[in-house]
Design a protein around this motif. Structure first.
Motif, PDB file in Angstrom:
ATOM      1  N   ARG A 148       0.823  -1.215   0.000  1.00  0.00           N
ATOM      2  CA  ARG A 148       0.000   0.000   0.000  1.00  0.00           C
ATOM      3  C   ARG A 148       0.851   1.255   0.000  1.00  0.00           C
ATOM      4  NH1 ARG A 148      -4.271  -0.951  -2.401  1.00  0.00           N
ATOM      5  NH2 ARG A 148      -2.881  -2.549  -3.203  1.00  0.00           N
ATOM      6  N   THR A 153       0.786   7.849  -3.607  1.00  0.00           N
ATOM      7  CA  THR A 153       0.480   9.027  -4.411  1.00  0.00           C
ATOM      8  C   THR A 153       0.467   8.656  -5.889  1.00  0.00           C
ATOM      9  OG1 THR A 153       2.786   9.729  -4.748  1.00  0.00           O
ATOM     10  CG2 THR A 153       1.677  10.488  -2.723  1.00  0.00           C
ATOM     11  N   LYS A 207     -14.939  -5.845  -1.799  1.00  0.00           N
ATOM     12  CA  LYS A 207     -15.060  -4.803  -0.781  1.00  0.00           C
ATOM     13  C   LYS A 207     -16.144  -5.102   0.251  1.00  0.00           C
ATOM     14  CE  LYS A 207     -13.015  -0.743  -2.932  1.00  0.00           C
ATOM     15  NZ  LYS A 207     -11.843  -0.808  -2.023  1.00  0.00           N
ATOM     16  N   ARG A 243     -17.498   4.696   5.770  1.00  0.00           N
ATOM     17  CA  ARG A 243     -16.366   4.216   4.960  1.00  0.00           C
ATOM     18  C   ARG A 243     -15.740   2.960   5.549  1.00  0.00           C
ATOM     19  NH1 ARG A 243     -17.438   7.236   0.656  1.00  0.00           N
ATOM     20  NH2 ARG A 243     -15.406   6.669  -0.189  1.00  0.00           N
ATOM     21  N   ARG A 247     -13.476   2.787   2.535  1.00  0.00           N
ATOM     22  CA  ARG A 247     -12.271   3.496   2.974  1.00  0.00           C
ATOM     23  C   ARG A 247     -12.007   4.690   2.067  1.00  0.00           C
ATOM     24  NH1 ARG A 247     -10.148   0.572   7.072  1.00  0.00           N
ATOM     25  NH2 ARG A 247     -10.795  -1.619   7.167  1.00  0.00           N
ATOM     26  N   ARG A 248     -10.878   4.723   1.367  1.00  0.00           N
ATOM     27  CA  ARG A 248     -10.556   5.896   0.548  1.00  0.00           C
ATOM     28  C   ARG A 248     -11.047   5.791  -0.892  1.00  0.00           C
ATOM     29  NH1 ARG A 248      -4.282   6.955   1.086  1.00  0.00           N
ATOM     30  NH2 ARG A 248      -4.246   4.694   0.771  1.00  0.00           N
ATOM     31  N   ALA A 249     -11.681   4.678  -1.234  1.00  0.00           N
ATOM     32  CA  ALA A 249     -12.169   4.499  -2.610  1.00  0.00           C
ATOM     33  C   ALA A 249     -13.338   5.440  -2.884  1.00  0.00           C
ATOM     34  CB  ALA A 249     -12.613   3.054  -2.816  1.00  0.00           C
ATOM     35  N   LYS A 250     -13.552   5.758  -4.151  1.00  0.00           N
ATOM     36  CA  LYS A 250     -14.699   6.575  -4.528  1.00  0.00           C
ATOM     37  C   LYS A 250     -15.980   5.859  -4.128  1.00  0.00           C
ATOM     38  CE  LYS A 250     -13.403   6.292  -8.895  1.00  0.00           C
ATOM     39  NZ  LYS A 250     -13.357   6.418 -10.387  1.00  0.00           N
ATOM     40  N   THR A 251     -17.003   6.631  -3.785  1.00  0.00           N
ATOM     41  CA  THR A 251     -18.245   6.017  -3.301  1.00  0.00           C
ATOM     42  C   THR A 251     -18.886   5.143  -4.372  1.00  0.00           C
ATOM     43  OG1 THR A 251     -18.631   7.864  -1.796  1.00  0.00           O
ATOM     44  CG2 THR A 251     -20.534   6.479  -2.339  1.00  0.00           C
TER      45      THR A 251
END
Length: 262
Positions: A148, A153, A207, A243, A247-251
């Protein structure tokens, strides 16, 4: 033969960057299914005058036509020719060496009376159901295996991993990338069903953990491709605030399901 195809944008205000097709040769003795997931670039230059949907439409169209018309050419070579043809359509105003030039993941399956050939490049999935009901997920796991920290970035990804040895590969402008795809050939008699999924649809398994790959194929067979996408959307909305899974993924992500009972 039964086929079903659903492709839905993650945001109705934006074009769907996925592409999907099912093609049956005029002989009626085989077929092809294809699913592409266009890679959404970060904000900033891509070196190209064209959009991701422009690219996936052309690559998908070329791949469909070549896969059907060149049934004796292996899938990796078909993808290589489709990438080369698409690159030629860009024109002189596009810098195809840019790491963010338009690109896509690829799933392709092609069947004849004797064999089923498959190809997977990057993080979409192909589910293969055997004659005895066993389901195998054909995956290109290079991206998921990366630490990860190496994906922290966009700059790090572009400099060190994107279409680079030791990283992961997508279909962009280099035809040789087709040789990096996961490929194989199975006896036609050994395959009952195929399902191609872009990663917006694989969220059901990867997910939200609604079930395994076999459960996913069974869900599509019983409830339909649209029902799988609808369920993913329900789960995304339920998780939008906490989330816990996203988590940080697009909705919401573009989601495509292509189903074929052979």
């Amino acid at each position: 033969m039964r086929t079903e195809l659903v492709s839905e944008p993650g945001d109705v205000r934006r074009p769907n960057e996925d592409f999907a097709s099912v093609a049956l040769p005029a002989s009626g003795r085989g077929g092809v299914l294809i699913a592409l997931d266009g890679v959404t670039p970060p904000v900033g230059p891509t070196g190209c005058l064209h959009s991701v949907p422009w690219f996936t439409a052309r690559l998908g169209g070329a791949l469909t036509e070549l896969a059907v018309s060149l049934m004796d050419v292996p899938p990796a070579e078909v993808l290589s020719r489709a990438i080369a043809r698409t690159a030629e359509t860009h024109g002189e105003g596009c810098d195809l060496s840019h790491p963010r030039t338009p690109q896509a993941t690829v799933v392709m399956a092609r069947w004849s009376p004797e064999t089923v050939e498959y190809l997977v490049l990057s993080d979409s999935a192909l589910l293969v159901e055997a004659a005895d009901g066993t389901v195998t997920a054909v995956l290109d796991e290079r991206l998921s295996r990366l630490p990860r920290t190496s994906l922290a970035t966009d700059a790090l990804i572009d400099a060190n991993l994107r279409n680079k040895e030791g990283g992961f590969f997508t279909a962009a402008a280099d035809p040789s990338v087709a040789g990096r795809a996961v490929t194989g050939v199975l006896p036609r008699s050994a395959v009952r069903t195929l399902v191609a999924l872009t990663d917006g649809a694989t969220r059901w398994v990867e997910k939200f953990h609604e079930g395994g790959w076999g459960d996913c194929l069974t869900f599509v067979r019983k409830e339909g491709a649209q029902a799988l996408v609808d369920r993913v959307r329900e789960l995304e909305r339920a998780d939008a605030e906490t989330r816990t899974y996203l988590r940080r993924a697009k909705t919401h992500d573009d989601a495509t399901v292509v189903y074929a009972e052979l």
